[in-house]
Design an enzyme around this catalytic site. Structure first.
Site, PDB file in Angstrom:
ATOM      1  N   CYS A  39      16.201   5.967  -5.358  1.00  0.00           N
ATOM      2  CA  CYS A  39      17.163   5.299  -6.249  1.00  0.00           C
ATOM      3  C   CYS A  39      18.585   5.761  -5.957  1.00  0.00           C
ATOM      4  CB  CYS A  39      16.815   5.585  -7.707  1.00  0.00           C
ATOM      5  SG  CYS A  39      15.182   5.003  -8.213  1.00  0.00           S
ATOM      6  N   CYS A  67      15.364  10.071  -8.878  1.00  0.00           N
ATOM      7  CA  CYS A  67      14.569   9.557  -7.761  1.00  0.00           C
ATOM      8  C   CYS A  67      15.437   9.453  -6.510  1.00  0.00           C
ATOM      9  CB  CYS A  67      13.991   8.196  -8.146  1.00  0.00           C
ATOM     10  SG  CYS A  67      13.485   7.159  -6.784  1.00  0.00           S
TER      11      CYS A  67
END
Length: 627
Positions: free
Chosen positions: A64, A61
């Site tokens: 992230c 991600c």
């Protein structure tokens, strides 16, 4: 097995292999984030006496990945709180953790959860907002710890709730009987400083710290008696015998946490702890952090860096730049109070460069610096800063050391003037100014110094003014940079010397200005920056280093860089563990391996398909021949 089914198995293998690659953790064992998984989560988090703040993330991600450095920094910032709360992370992209993330109802990433102490399997934690900076994450965590204090709390946890006591007796009712001294941190109701300091010191079991609201005027009047209540956060020591003393006041709120923690740790380390209390009185006032000595290693670091790095960035020197370097080296060779091998090196380098009248190739200068180094004359390689060390590499260091060097040179020049060895005491400042204008690579700093030196000629009335002018310029720079992002929180910019270092130097002072006794300042500076006050290191280490220094070549330098690369790459190791690949990161190598393995697998698939088709063709030919 049919060819179709075989291909499906191979494709599944490729998918699982690539899935493992993209699910590589964003955090390593070198980070202060504890990586949790389906095997370790319950053992670490459930039914434990400490709380947790956990990030659930997906390693592929983008959000992230961008958030990971902030989470690492946050975990590092609160690592001293581990007796109360720990920071962890769970990679939900890892197939083994899918059930764990599903059980905790996590489906958006990154997600942050707060877990109270002694939670059970049915407690999925409290959702926390995704904050973009460390301070916001820290304050959010403190809010959770404070607002949840009505829940069962482990007995070893410190109290984070401000004490509502109205009298000193009320304070002692909350303190264990064996504690004879307590530290009170007084702050505004909206401040987090007290709670942060209490958590920072939570590992120290023999020290008691309590928060007091700055608006609690009734209690503060008893504690301070006739003293004026400071307007900012402050730290006060209270003893059972009735004594109370303010030991630190936060001049800058943003640095208060670091300052208070440093004061308390100094007290703990220097005070003798007996039976849960300090057996000697504390008398420590925070006035800024300045070494009471000048370290030769710092001065030698400046010599090396200024010549090899700052002058070294030029290709050719001519005109005013060449003249500035010649004057700088002249000042160093004449006034630097170093060891014979360093002074000898400076004199030889000055002798060589002073012959140049038109232009100088800097590359030739650097080569000559290497060539002339022997066991008799050399400059040591740069070492760790001592008096100019900062809490982080970007703080203090070279700029601090450069000011130190300039002060030492002006004091030495003044001493030699009064000894009759320096007929012109003023030229040292012009040499310093020439270096700053031409070689100091901080452009803004150079411009600011130039503005201060614009009226230098008019300001120098007598030889003593050389020392005092540079002292005043340094304090003006400190005033300008006070509270700046470049200021080390543990070494705040102060007007030097502090009152603690030289009480005679201060006539009167307040928060905004200081009136100086210039005669006392001159006396202090000529003593502080004299050769007698310089701390010299052991020459044995330098002597051993010199024998190697002459033979350092490019391969050695690459090896040193490789070691640096290893330390850096160990933080980002992907599927390859902690292997070192020089200038390539673990992620780079991981991608290469993925591509390599994928290519091999695809070739294997093609090979098997070719074999199957070939076998079918042979079988068909065999059947046709029979017919």
């Amino acid at each position: 097995m049919s060819a179709f089914n075989f291909r499906l198995l191979l494709y599944r293998y490729v998918f699982l292999f690539c899935f493992h690659c993209i699910s590589a953790d964003l955090y390593s064992i070198n980070d202060d984030v504890l990586s949790l998984n389906s095997d370790t989560f319950d053992k670490a988090v459930l039914n434990k006496d400490n709380a947790w703040v956990i990030e659930f993330y997906n390693s592929w991600c983008g959000a992230c990945i961008r958030f990971a450095p902030t989470w690492k920094e946050f975990a590092k910032d609160i690592k001293g709180w581990k007796n109360v709360v720990s920071a962890g992370a769970v990679n939900c992209a890892d197939e083994e953790n899918l059930k764990l993330c599903r059980d905790y109802d996590v489906n958006k990433f990154p997600s942050i959860r707060h877990f109270w102490a002694n939670v059970d399997k049915n407690n999925i934690g409290k959702d926390a907002n995704h904050k973009e900076n460390v301070e916001a994450l820290r304050h959010q965590l403190i809010d959770f710890l404070t607002l949840s204090s009505d829940l069962p709390t482990p007995k070893d946890w410190p109290s984070l709730v401000p004490l509502g006591a109205k009298t000193i007796d009320d304070v002692w009712k909350t303190v264990p009987q064996q504690i004879s001294q307590v530290f009170l941190l007084i702050e505004s109701p909206s401040s987090y400083i007290g709670k942060e300091v209490i958590l920072d010191m939570s590992a120290e079991k023999n020290i008691q710290i309590l928060c007091i609201d700055l608006n609690n005027k009734v209690l503060l009047a008893q504690l301070l008696r006739k003293e004026k209540i400071p307007s900012s956060s402050f730290l006060l020591l209270l003893t059972r015998k009735g004594g109370s003393k303010v030991i630190a006041i936060a001049k800058e709120e943003r640095y208060a946490r670091e300052q208070f923690v440093k004061v308390l740790k100094e007290i703990v380390n220097n005070g003798k702890i007996v039976g849960g209390y300090m057996d000697k009185p504390v008398d420590l006032v925070k006035t800024g952090n300045n070494s009471d000595k000048v370290y030769m290693v710092d001065l030698e670091n400046v010599l090396s860096y200024s010549l090899r790095q700052e002058v070294g960035v030029y290709k050719t020197l001519k005109g005013k730049e060449l003249k500035a370097l010649q004057q700088y080296l002249a000042a160093l060779s004449k006034f630097f109070p170093g060891k014979p091998h360093v002074v000898g090196f400076l004199k030889e380098l000055y002798r060589w460069i002073s012959k140049e009248t038109n232009s100088l190739l800097v590359e030739d200068m650097l080569k000559y610096m290497d060539d002339i180094q022997t066991e008799e004359i050399y400059i040591p390689q740069m070492k760790e800063w001592q008096g100019c060390s900062g809490t982080q590499p970007r703080f203090r260091g070279y700029p601090c050391g450069l000011w130190m060097l300039f002060h030492v040179l002006t004091v030495q020049a003044l001493e030699k003037h009064y000894q009759g060895k320096n007929p012109d005491p003023y030229w040292i400042l012009y040499a310093i100014n020439g270096y700053i204008q031409n070689f100091f690579t901080c452009r803004e700093c150079s411009k600011n110094f130039n503005r201060m030196a614009a009226s230098l000629k008019q300001e120098l009335k007598n030889p003593n003014d050389t020392v005092l002018w540079l002292w005043n310029a340094h304090n003006r720079a400190n005033k300008r940079l006070e509270g700046d992002l470049t200021e080390d929180p543990n070494h705040p910019k102060i007007q030097f010397p502090s009152k603690k270092m030289c009480s005679e130097c201060h006539l009167e002072s307040d928060e905004n200005s200081v009136s100086w006794n210039l005669k006392a300042v001159l006396k202090f500076f000529t003593a502080f920056y004299s050769a007698k006050n310089i701390v010299f290191g052991s020459p044995n280490e330098e002597h051993k280093l010199l024998k190697k220094q002459k033979n350092i070549d490019n391969s050695n330098l690459l090896e040193q860089e490789g070691k640096k690369g290893m330390n850096k790459n160990h933080l980002d190791y992907g599927i390859l563990g902690s292997w070192n690949f020089g200038y390539f990161s673990g992620t780079d190598i991981s991608l290469c391996v993925v591509l390599y393995m994928t290519s091999i697998i695809l070739l294997a698939i093609l090979y098997f398909i070719f074999l199957i088709r070939r076998r079918k063709r042979k079988l068909q030919l065999f059947k046709n021949s029979k017919v």
